[in-house]
Design a protein around this motif. Sequence first.
Motif, PDB file in Angstrom:
ATOM      1  N   THR A 126      43.042   3.443 -87.782  1.00  0.00           N
ATOM      2  CA  THR A 126      42.984   4.134 -86.481  1.00  0.00           C
ATOM      3  C   THR A 126      41.818   3.563 -85.687  1.00  0.00           C
ATOM      4  O   THR A 126      40.768   3.280 -86.258  1.00  0.00           O
ATOM      5  CB  THR A 126      42.794   5.661 -86.612  1.00  0.00           C
ATOM      6  OG1 THR A 126      42.375   6.179 -85.341  1.00  0.00           O
ATOM      7  CG2 THR A 126      41.759   6.061 -87.630  1.00  0.00           C
ATOM      8  N   ILE A 127      42.024   3.440 -84.397  1.00  0.00           N
ATOM      9  CA  ILE A 127      40.922   2.900 -83.577  1.00  0.00           C
ATOM     10  C   ILE A 127      39.769   3.892 -83.457  1.00  0.00           C
ATOM     11  O   ILE A 127      38.668   3.509 -83.105  1.00  0.00           O
ATOM     12  CB  ILE A 127      41.404   2.499 -82.158  1.00  0.00           C
ATOM     13  CG1 ILE A 127      41.883   3.720 -81.368  1.00  0.00           C
ATOM     14  CG2 ILE A 127      42.458   1.412 -82.223  1.00  0.00           C
ATOM     15  CD1 ILE A 127      41.918   3.482 -79.869  1.00  0.00           C
ATOM     16  N   ASP A 128      40.025   5.161 -83.752  1.00  0.00           N
ATOM     17  CA  ASP A 128      39.017   6.203 -83.489  1.00  0.00           C
ATOM     18  C   ASP A 128      37.868   6.257 -84.494  1.00  0.00           C
ATOM     19  O   ASP A 128      36.869   6.918 -84.249  1.00  0.00           O
ATOM     20  CB  ASP A 128      39.681   7.580 -83.458  1.00  0.00           C
ATOM     21  CG  ASP A 128      40.589   7.748 -82.252  1.00  0.00           C
ATOM     22  OD1 ASP A 128      40.480   6.939 -81.316  1.00  0.00           O
ATOM     23  OD2 ASP A 128      41.416   8.673 -82.257  1.00  0.00           O
ATOM     24  N   VAL A 169      37.089   6.991 -72.567  1.00  0.00           N
ATOM     25  CA  VAL A 169      37.586   6.144 -73.659  1.00  0.00           C
ATOM     26  C   VAL A 169      38.320   7.015 -74.681  1.00  0.00           C
ATOM     27  O   VAL A 169      38.152   8.234 -74.698  1.00  0.00           O
ATOM     28  CB  VAL A 169      36.422   5.379 -74.351  1.00  0.00           C
ATOM     29  CG1 VAL A 169      35.757   4.424 -73.382  1.00  0.00           C
ATOM     30  CG2 VAL A 169      35.410   6.324 -74.974  1.00  0.00           C
ATOM     31  N   MET A 170      39.114   6.373 -75.535  1.00  0.00           N
ATOM     32  CA  MET A 170      39.909   7.158 -76.492  1.00  0.00           C
ATOM     33  C   MET A 170      39.037   7.846 -77.540  1.00  0.00           C
ATOM     34  O   MET A 170      37.905   7.438 -77.802  1.00  0.00           O
ATOM     35  CB  MET A 170      40.957   6.279 -77.157  1.00  0.00           C
ATOM     36  CG  MET A 170      42.270   6.302 -76.399  1.00  0.00           C
ATOM     37  SD  MET A 170      43.589   5.548 -77.322  1.00  0.00           S
ATOM     38  CE  MET A 170      45.000   6.098 -76.353  1.00  0.00           C
ATOM     39  N   GLY A 171      39.614   8.846 -78.160  1.00  0.00           N
ATOM     40  CA  GLY A 171      38.932   9.632 -79.176  1.00  0.00           C
ATOM     41  C   GLY A 171      39.232  11.093 -78.914  1.00  0.00           C
ATOM     42  O   GLY A 171      38.426  11.798 -78.320  1.00  0.00           O
ATOM     43  N   ARG A 172      40.435  11.497 -79.345  1.00  0.00           N
ATOM     44  CA  ARG A 172      40.863  12.876 -79.074  1.00  0.00           C
ATOM     45  C   ARG A 172      39.976  13.866 -79.818  1.00  0.00           C
ATOM     46  O   ARG A 172      39.629  14.908 -79.323  1.00  0.00           O
ATOM     47  CB  ARG A 172      42.326  13.020 -79.509  1.00  0.00           C
ATOM     48  CG  ARG A 172      42.928  14.353 -79.174  1.00  0.00           C
ATOM     49  CD  ARG A 172      44.437  14.329 -79.200  1.00  0.00           C
ATOM     50  NE  ARG A 172      44.991  13.565 -80.313  1.00  0.00           N
ATOM     51  CZ  ARG A 172      46.249  13.152 -80.367  1.00  0.00           C
ATOM     52  NH1 ARG A 172      47.067  13.395 -79.379  1.00  0.00           N
ATOM     53  NH2 ARG A 172      46.695  12.485 -81.411  1.00  0.00           N
TER      54      ARG A 172
HETATM   55  O1  F6P Z   1      44.852   6.220 -82.208  1.00  0.00           O
HETATM   56  C1  F6P Z   1      44.134   7.401 -81.994  1.00  0.00           C
HETATM   57  C2  F6P Z   1      44.368   7.861 -80.622  1.00  0.00           C
HETATM   58  O2  F6P Z   1      44.135   6.732 -79.885  1.00  0.00           O
HETATM   59  C3  F6P Z   1      43.583   9.012 -80.029  1.00  0.00           C
HETATM   60  O3  F6P Z   1      42.310   8.715 -79.592  1.00  0.00           O
HETATM   61  C4  F6P Z   1      44.487   9.461 -78.926  1.00  0.00           C
HETATM   62  O4  F6P Z   1      44.249  10.733 -78.490  1.00  0.00           O
HETATM   63  C5  F6P Z   1      45.810   9.328 -79.566  1.00  0.00           C
HETATM   64  O5  F6P Z   1      45.702   8.265 -80.477  1.00  0.00           O
HETATM   65  C6  F6P Z   1      46.936   9.162 -78.638  1.00  0.00           C
HETATM   66  O6  F6P Z   1      48.045   8.662 -79.311  1.00  0.00           O
HETATM   67  P1  F6P Z   1      49.526   8.723 -78.785  1.00  0.00           P
HETATM   68  O7  F6P Z   1      49.475   8.494 -77.327  1.00  0.00           O
HETATM   69  O8  F6P Z   1      50.206   7.624 -79.543  1.00  0.00           O
HETATM   70  O9  F6P Z   1      50.030  10.066 -79.140  1.00  0.00           O
END
Ligand code: F6P
Length: 320
Positions: A126-128, A169-172
């Motif tokens: 995972t990139i997170d 930036v990403m990181g839910r």
């Molecule tokens: O890969 C992790 C992640 O990039 C999170 O940071 C992000 O919220 C989520 O995936 C979104 O993934 P998808 O759009 O594929 O549901």
Amino acid sequence: MAMTIGVLTSGGDAPGMNAAVRAVTRTALSKGMKVYGIRRGYNGLINGDIVELNARSVSGIIQRGGTCIYTARCDEFRYEEGLQKAKAKCEELGIEGIVVVGGDGSFRGAADLSARGINCIGLPGTIDNDIQCTEYTIGYDTALNTAMEMIDKLRDTAESHDRCTVVEVMGRNAGYIAVNVACAVGAEAVITLEVPYDLDKICADITEAKTSGKNHYIVVVAEGVGNSEKIAKEIQEKTGIESRTTILGHVQRGGSPTVRDRVVATQMGCYAVELLEKGIGNRVVGMKDNKIYDVDIQEALAMKKPFEMDVYNAVNMTAF
Ligand code: F6P
């Protein structure tokens, strides 16, 4: 008889997954094993979307982003019926073990299938970088570098226009990308879920810097905070500095993997096959003190990973 194993990628894709698939395949082949690529995560196992892999099937993929066996999330796999279908498919094809590249959700599936007699090994992809049992996840370094490159470009335009650029930036669920990329681009502030933030203080610092001649600002916001548009609006209102928001989004998930992602994915892929060869399952392969190791899946899921407060402070506590 030689062993038969499968490999699948599950959850959000990450650069380096292909390197892991390649390493699993070629390590297994070198041990005389038969290897199946299970496509679109656990769905492929349930629906029989499975192809045999040979050394040529994984040629020319180490440098490519995404995953050549596709990925998906699979709801059905959370229920007994789905698990039984998957087990039956494994028995039909003689699959004794599976390497699962993905995140925590994928590891839960791997534990459930291991408990039903099919040894599974999880690799953190995972990139997170938000998998607790490992210092490093496949895809993280590439995503950091992509985000850094994009923010460097945003700085050019912010500087030309005397603006503040607010970048999401990403990181839910985690701020690892936000904090490290903010540090790497020399951001004025980083806002993450892990630490409460004080926008008034950030605005006051920006105003003070403006009086000393500074003309552009970078504020990095982690996706999980979820307010980047509102934050930019507030900065503009409180400081009088024109602000713009950019959400980097899925661009961070693509692209050719960096050296680090290719090498770590390869090391972890080789290691996973060795575990399966020994008849071991229900483990996650991770990195601890910069070394590859393995841990029980349930233990891995219960672990806590420290937040990098030193990097956070290096961004937020320094004068600009
Ligand atoms: O890969 C992790 C992640 O990039 C999170 O940071 C992000 O919220 C989520 O995936 C979104 O993934 P998808 O759009 O594929 O549901």
